[in-house]
Scaffold this motif. Structure first.
Motif, PDB file in Angstrom:
ATOM      1  N   PHE A  17       0.889  -1.140   0.000  1.00 15.39           N
ATOM      2  CA  PHE A  17       0.000   0.000   0.000  1.00 15.39           C
ATOM      3  C   PHE A  17       0.933   1.196   0.000  1.00 15.39           C
ATOM      4  CE2 PHE A  17      -2.408  -3.429   1.427  1.00 15.39           C
ATOM      5  CZ  PHE A  17      -1.663  -4.021   2.396  1.00 15.39           C
ATOM      6  N   LEU A  18       1.617   1.398  -1.146  1.00 11.79           N
ATOM      7  CA  LEU A  18       2.875   2.094  -1.098  1.00 11.79           C
ATOM      8  C   LEU A  18       2.845   3.449  -1.786  1.00 11.79           C
ATOM      9  CD1 LEU A  18       5.120  -0.925  -1.926  1.00 11.79           C
ATOM     10  CD2 LEU A  18       4.403  -0.086   0.290  1.00 11.79           C
ATOM     11  N   VAL A  19       2.975   4.466  -1.019  1.00 14.90           N
ATOM     12  CA  VAL A  19       3.328   5.794  -1.484  1.00 14.90           C
ATOM     13  C   VAL A  19       4.260   6.347  -0.434  1.00 14.90           C
ATOM     14  CG1 VAL A  19       1.243   6.298  -2.822  1.00 14.90           C
ATOM     15  CG2 VAL A  19       1.256   6.681  -0.367  1.00 14.90           C
ATOM     16  N   TYR A  66       2.646   2.117   8.769  1.00 14.74           N
ATOM     17  CA  TYR A  66       3.445   1.034   9.334  1.00 14.74           C
ATOM     18  C   TYR A  66       4.863   0.974   8.746  1.00 14.74           C
ATOM     19  CZ  TYR A  66      -0.637  -1.181  11.531  1.00 14.74           C
ATOM     20  OH  TYR A  66      -1.717  -1.462  12.321  1.00 14.74           O
ATOM     21  N   PHE A  67       5.014   1.357   7.495  1.00 16.98           N
ATOM     22  CA  PHE A  67       6.224   1.030   6.754  1.00 16.98           C
ATOM     23  C   PHE A  67       7.241   2.158   6.685  1.00 16.98           C
ATOM     24  CE2 PHE A  67       3.172  -2.013   5.309  1.00 16.98           C
ATOM     25  CZ  PHE A  67       3.911  -3.161   5.069  1.00 16.98           C
ATOM     26  N   ASP A  68       8.495   1.789   6.851  1.00 15.31           N
ATOM     27  CA  ASP A  68       9.594   2.700   6.565  1.00 15.31           C
ATOM     28  C   ASP A  68      10.064   2.361   5.153  1.00 15.31           C
ATOM     29  OD1 ASP A  68      11.907   4.173   6.346  1.00 15.31           O
ATOM     30  OD2 ASP A  68      12.505   3.847   8.427  1.00 15.31           O
ATOM     31  N   TYR A  69       9.417   2.936   4.153  1.00 19.58           N
ATOM     32  CA  TYR A  69       9.691   2.596   2.774  1.00 19.58           C
ATOM     33  C   TYR A  69      11.113   2.954   2.361  1.00 19.58           C
ATOM     34  CZ  TYR A  69       4.632   2.064   2.448  1.00 19.58           C
ATOM     35  OH  TYR A  69       3.327   1.670   2.638  1.00 19.58           O
ATOM     36  N   ALA A  70      11.626   4.073   2.882  1.00 21.50           N
ATOM     37  CA  ALA A  70      12.980   4.484   2.547  1.00 21.50           C
ATOM     38  C   ALA A  70      13.991   3.454   3.039  1.00 21.50           C
ATOM     39  CB  ALA A  70      13.278   5.856   3.147  1.00 21.50           C
ATOM     40  N   PHE A  96      11.201   1.950  -6.458  1.00 20.02           N
ATOM     41  CA  PHE A  96      11.086   0.715  -5.679  1.00 20.02           C
ATOM     42  C   PHE A  96       9.698   0.596  -5.054  1.00 20.02           C
ATOM     43  CE2 PHE A  96      11.510  -1.418  -1.517  1.00 20.02           C
ATOM     44  CZ  PHE A  96      11.910  -2.670  -1.954  1.00 20.02           C
ATOM     45  N   VAL A  97       9.224   1.679  -4.465  1.00 23.50           N
ATOM     46  CA  VAL A  97       7.893   1.674  -3.860  1.00 23.50           C
ATOM     47  C   VAL A  97       6.834   1.418  -4.924  1.00 23.50           C
ATOM     48  CG1 VAL A  97       6.156   3.141  -2.777  1.00 23.50           C
ATOM     49  CG2 VAL A  97       8.478   3.111  -1.895  1.00 23.50           C
TER      50      VAL A  97
END
Length: 203
Positions: A17-19, A66-70, A96-97
């Protein structure tokens, strides 16, 4: 059927669920009960007859925090990340995201009313907190581990997920490792090319 479901597990496990958004880390005591509620919401969303786009939007709204995408992008690229300048890091993180998001979108339609539940948690060291869950299929149970790290005092973010013993980050790292001799521009070009194909194919 099992292979198809495992692909779905990667989609669900990644929870792409990525931005890239500002981080809002979670307090340790709140992670388990909140995740339990949000996983239930996710299953309910996936089981609806809403459009794929609407499902994505609702899932992103739940799980982005929840996510640390970096960090996930950095871990996935491995040592090569250290050699990137700030502009390259931003470009890679964005691509990547997007790669994760499009992969999720592609496989989302495979969902067939499995259930998911949290079955335990552990702290392997003072800076890590793992939540164990399982997805129950028609005939089998699939184990998942949500891996959080301590970002600051009593602030945690998700950095990886293991699905049936396979790390998402390690999977992507292996893919990028195969391209290590190609250089950053080639890696980014290949990711963007896949993203463009996925975007063109979305309905």
């Amino acid at each position: 059927m099992k292979k198809i479901f495992l692909k779905l597990l990667f989609a669900l496990g990644i929870l792409e669920f990525l931005v890239i958004l500002p981080l809002s880390a979670l307090e340790l005591a709140a992670i388990k009960p909140k995740l339990n509620i949000d996983l239930t919401k996710a299953v309910e969303i996936l089981a609806t007859q809403k459009s794929l786009k609407q499902k994505e939007s609702e899932l992103f709204a739940i799980f982005d925090e929840y996510f640390d995408y970096a960090l996930m992008a950095r871990l996935a690229l491995g040592d090569a990340y250290k050699g990137l300048n700030d502009e390259q890091k931003k470009r890679f993180e964005s691509a990547f995201v997007a790669r994760l998001k499009f992969s999720f979108s592609e496989k989302l339609g495979l969902y067939t009313n499995q259930s998911i539940e949290i079955i335990g948690d552990e702290s392997p060291n003072p800076k890590r907190y793992f939540i164990h869950a399982q997805i129950k299929g028609e005939n089998e149970v699939y184990k998942i581990i949500f891996k959080f790290y301590k970002k600051a005092e009593n602030e945690y973010l998700l950095y990886d997920i293991d699905i049936v013993g396979v790390s998402i980050i390690q999977t992507y790292r292996a893919q990028f490792e195969d391209l290590k001799n190609a250089g950053f521009d080639e890696i980014l070009a290949r990711i963007n090319a896949k993203n463009a194909i996925d975007e063109a194919g979305k309905k």
